[in-house]
Write a protein that holds these residues in place. Structure first.
Motif, PDB file in Angstrom:
ATOM      1  N   GLU A  55      -5.432 -16.305   9.708  1.00 28.54           N
ATOM      2  CA  GLU A  55      -6.255 -15.104   9.688  1.00 28.54           C
ATOM      3  C   GLU A  55      -5.687 -14.068  10.650  1.00 28.54           C
ATOM      4  O   GLU A  55      -5.021 -14.412  11.629  1.00 28.54           O
ATOM      5  CB  GLU A  55      -7.691 -15.457  10.101  1.00 28.54           C
ATOM      6  N   PRO A  56      -5.938 -12.779  10.384  1.00 27.23           N
ATOM      7  CA  PRO A  56      -5.509 -11.755  11.342  1.00 27.23           C
ATOM      8  C   PRO A  56      -6.104 -12.029  12.727  1.00 27.23           C
ATOM      9  O   PRO A  56      -7.257 -12.434  12.852  1.00 27.23           O
ATOM     10  CB  PRO A  56      -6.079 -10.457  10.739  1.00 27.23           C
ATOM     11  N   GLY A  57      -5.280 -11.822  13.744  1.00 30.48           N
ATOM     12  CA  GLY A  57      -5.768 -11.992  15.107  1.00 30.48           C
ATOM     13  C   GLY A  57      -5.625 -13.384  15.677  1.00 30.48           C
ATOM     14  O   GLY A  57      -6.162 -13.669  16.748  1.00 30.48           O
ATOM     15  N   HIS A 210      -7.968 -19.799  14.813  1.00 28.78           N
ATOM     16  CA  HIS A 210      -8.495 -19.145  16.005  1.00 28.78           C
ATOM     17  C   HIS A 210      -8.605 -20.195  17.117  1.00 28.78           C
ATOM     18  O   HIS A 210      -8.881 -21.368  16.848  1.00 28.78           O
ATOM     19  CB  HIS A 210      -9.874 -18.544  15.725  1.00 28.78           C
ATOM     20  N   PRO A 211      -8.405 -19.807  18.364  1.00 27.88           N
ATOM     21  CA  PRO A 211      -8.475 -20.794  19.452  1.00 27.88           C
ATOM     22  C   PRO A 211      -9.892 -21.328  19.620  1.00 27.88           C
ATOM     23  O   PRO A 211     -10.873 -20.652  19.283  1.00 27.88           O
ATOM     24  CB  PRO A 211      -8.036 -19.990  20.680  1.00 27.88           C
ATOM     25  N   ASP A 212      -9.986 -22.553  20.140  1.00 26.08           N
ATOM     26  CA  ASP A 212     -11.318 -23.071  20.445  1.00 26.08           C
ATOM     27  C   ASP A 212     -11.880 -22.330  21.661  1.00 26.08           C
ATOM     28  O   ASP A 212     -11.204 -21.506  22.284  1.00 26.08           O
ATOM     29  CB  ASP A 212     -11.279 -24.585  20.667  1.00 26.08           C
ATOM     30  N   GLU A 237     -17.949 -16.967  23.664  1.00 28.38           N
ATOM     31  CA  GLU A 237     -19.054 -17.547  22.897  1.00 28.38           C
ATOM     32  C   GLU A 237     -19.556 -16.557  21.847  1.00 28.38           C
ATOM     33  O   GLU A 237     -19.833 -16.934  20.698  1.00 28.38           O
ATOM     34  CB  GLU A 237     -20.190 -17.947  23.847  1.00 28.38           C
ATOM     35  N   ALA A 238     -19.667 -15.284  22.225  1.00 31.43           N
ATOM     36  CA  ALA A 238     -20.140 -14.276  21.274  1.00 31.43           C
ATOM     37  C   ALA A 238     -19.158 -14.111  20.123  1.00 31.43           C
ATOM     38  O   ALA A 238     -19.564 -14.009  18.952  1.00 31.43           O
ATOM     39  CB  ALA A 238     -20.347 -12.949  21.996  1.00 31.43           C
ATOM     40  N   VAL A 239     -17.859 -14.075  20.430  1.00 30.50           N
ATOM     41  CA  VAL A 239     -16.854 -13.916  19.382  1.00 30.50           C
ATOM     42  C   VAL A 239     -16.870 -15.114  18.444  1.00 30.50           C
ATOM     43  O   VAL A 239     -16.746 -14.964  17.214  1.00 30.50           O
ATOM     44  CB  VAL A 239     -15.458 -13.710  20.010  1.00 30.50           C
ATOM     45  N   LEU A 248     -16.644  -8.933   7.006  1.00 31.52           N
ATOM     46  CA  LEU A 248     -15.460  -8.517   6.253  1.00 31.52           C
ATOM     47  C   LEU A 248     -14.192  -8.826   7.033  1.00 31.52           C
ATOM     48  O   LEU A 248     -13.185  -9.215   6.460  1.00 31.52           O
ATOM     49  CB  LEU A 248     -15.536  -7.016   5.951  1.00 31.52           C
ATOM     50  N   LYS A 249     -14.227  -8.630   8.347  1.00 40.57           N
ATOM     51  CA  LYS A 249     -13.077  -8.952   9.197  1.00 40.57           C
ATOM     52  C   LYS A 249     -13.567  -9.618  10.481  1.00 40.57           C
ATOM     53  O   LYS A 249     -13.972  -8.938  11.430  1.00 40.57           O
ATOM     54  CB  LYS A 249     -12.265  -7.712   9.544  1.00 40.57           C
ATOM     55  N   PRO A 250     -13.544 -10.936  10.508  1.00 41.60           N
ATOM     56  CA  PRO A 250     -13.928 -11.628  11.732  1.00 41.60           C
ATOM     57  C   PRO A 250     -12.982 -11.256  12.872  1.00 41.60           C
ATOM     58  O   PRO A 250     -11.782 -11.045  12.652  1.00 41.60           O
ATOM     59  CB  PRO A 250     -13.781 -13.117  11.366  1.00 41.60           C
ATOM     60  N   PRO A 251     -13.491 -11.148  14.089  1.00 42.95           N
ATOM     61  CA  PRO A 251     -12.636 -10.731  15.202  1.00 42.95           C
ATOM     62  C   PRO A 251     -11.626 -11.804  15.582  1.00 42.95           C
ATOM     63  O   PRO A 251     -11.909 -13.001  15.535  1.00 42.95           O
ATOM     64  CB  PRO A 251     -13.638 -10.496  16.345  1.00 42.95           C
ATOM     65  N   GLY A 252     -10.432 -11.346  15.972  1.00 40.99           N
ATOM     66  CA  GLY A 252      -9.403 -12.244  16.473  1.00 40.99           C
ATOM     67  C   GLY A 252      -9.324 -12.170  17.987  1.00 40.99           C
ATOM     68  O   GLY A 252     -10.154 -11.539  18.659  1.00 40.99           O
ATOM     69  N   VAL A 253      -8.288 -12.789  18.528  1.00 37.80           N
ATOM     70  CA  VAL A 253      -8.114 -12.790  19.981  1.00 37.80           C
ATOM     71  C   VAL A 253      -7.867 -11.373  20.494  1.00 37.80           C
ATOM     72  O   VAL A 253      -8.333 -11.005  21.574  1.00 37.80           O
ATOM     73  CB  VAL A 253      -6.952 -13.724  20.377  1.00 37.80           C
ATOM     74  N   ALA A 254      -7.143 -10.566  19.720  1.00 40.93           N
ATOM     75  CA  ALA A 254      -6.890  -9.181  20.142  1.00 40.93           C
ATOM     76  C   ALA A 254      -8.202  -8.436  20.340  1.00 40.93           C
ATOM     77  O   ALA A 254      -8.346  -7.647  21.285  1.00 40.93           O
ATOM     78  CB  ALA A 254      -6.015  -8.473  19.110  1.00 40.93           C
ATOM     79  N   GLU A 255      -9.177  -8.680  19.457  1.00 44.27           N
ATOM     80  CA  GLU A 255     -10.474  -8.027  19.597  1.00 44.27           C
ATOM     81  C   GLU A 255     -11.249  -8.572  20.792  1.00 44.27           C
ATOM     82  O   GLU A 255     -11.975  -7.826  21.469  1.00 44.27           O
ATOM     83  CB  GLU A 255     -11.285  -8.186  18.309  1.00 44.27           C
TER      84      GLU A 255
END
Length: 302
Positions: A55-57, A210-212, A237-239, A248-255
């Motif tokens: 996934e992106p991010g 995505h990281p744990d 935790e929020a992310v 539509l676009k779940p947040p990645g680490v960059a976000e």
């Protein structure tokens, strides 16, 4: 052949295990899990491209940047897009300079130019503009990032096969350019379409998740040293809760990093519903996602 003198890749020689590569990446600020470190180590040792999907991010592009830093190699990046072709990715001839050269030959010969000699002089290294793929071959050892290959078309994938197979390309007017030591090639894909098997067969493959929670907290604290433990954990935790929603676009680490920097810029050391509402634009990029999350903010931060 047009090849730059090679240097001894001493950094790579010193990496004897995936754990040592993980430590080298860690020193750059990139935290690789065991699976990713193993895939990167095998790509180095086997001389195979590494195909990263996810996934992106999830850190695919950042991996190539970190590998270049950790290995002490230059990074050459090719950003793929719809309609990309060989001229944009490999080389172009510098036609304006070639035309000036022809005029200079005519002036020097009082208008008399040997056609065969003139033609040979036009297609030389002097007039060849190296784009990323050719630049990677002539500057090897390096890290070649072919970013978002899923945005390119089938024809471009087929064009890449010789480079991935032989670490060489053929320029009709010039000849073959071959790297004596292959670049470390990292291809990334967000899986907007399926990449063909012919390309995948030439690569080692790794799917990035995505990281744990614990790893994301560590990433935030490593990349933003001024952030406190409480805020880093609350953001992570929020992310993670946002990723479980139908966005539509779940947040990645960059976000996550952007959100942390936005909150710190507002001098916040805790994340609550009010501060989240003010800063959601740092972590969500679609109005539909913003509306969906704002309607559930109290539940998310209960």
């Amino acid at each position: 052949m047009w090849l730059r003198p090679l240097t001894i890749d001493t950094v790579t020689d010193l990496l004897d295990s995936p754990e040592e590569l993980a430590d080298a990446l860690d020193a750059t600020g990139y935290l690789a899990d065991d699976g990713l470190a193993t895939a990167g180590f095998l790509a180095l040792r086997m001389g195979r491209p590494l195909f990263c999907e996810g996934e992106p991010g999830t850190g695919k592009t950042s991996l190539a940047l970190a590998l270049a830093t950790a290995l002490g190699r230059p990074l050459v990046r090719l950003q793929c897009h719809e309609g990309i072709d060989a001229a944009q990715a490999l080389y172009e001839w510098d036609f304006p300079r070639q035309l000036l050269h022809l005029r200079a030959l005519e002036a020097a010969g009082d208008g008399r130019v040997d056609v065969e000699t003139a033609e040979r002089s036009l297609y030389t290294e002097r007039f060849l503009l190296a784009r990323p793929l050719l630049q990677a071959l002539i500057s090897a050892p390096c890290v070649l990032l072919i970013d978002e290959i899923d945005r390119a078309d089938d024809e471009f994938e087929a064009f890449l096969l010789q480079l991935l197979d032989e670490h060489a390309v053929t320029i009709p007017e010039y000849g073959e350019v071959r790297a004596e030591e292959p670049p470390l090639v990292v291809l990334t894909s967000n899986r907007t379409r399926e990449v063909h098997d012919a390309l995948k067969r030439r690569c080692l493959y790794h799917w990035l998740e995505h990281p744990d929670l614990a790893r994301e907290v560590t990433i935030l604290r490593r990349r933003i040293p001024e952030i406190g433990e409480l805020l880093a954990r609350q953001i992570s935790e929020a992310v993670h809760r946002l990723r479980e929603m139908d966005l539509l676009k779940p947040p990645g680490v960059a976000e996550s990093l952007d959100w942390a920097r936005a909150l710190l810029a507002l001098r916040r050391d805790e994340l609550d519903a009010a501060s989240a509402a003010r800063t959601l634009g740092a972590v969500l990029k679609y109005s539909e996602d913003l509306d969906r999350v704002r309607a559930k903010l109290d539940a998310l931060f209960a």
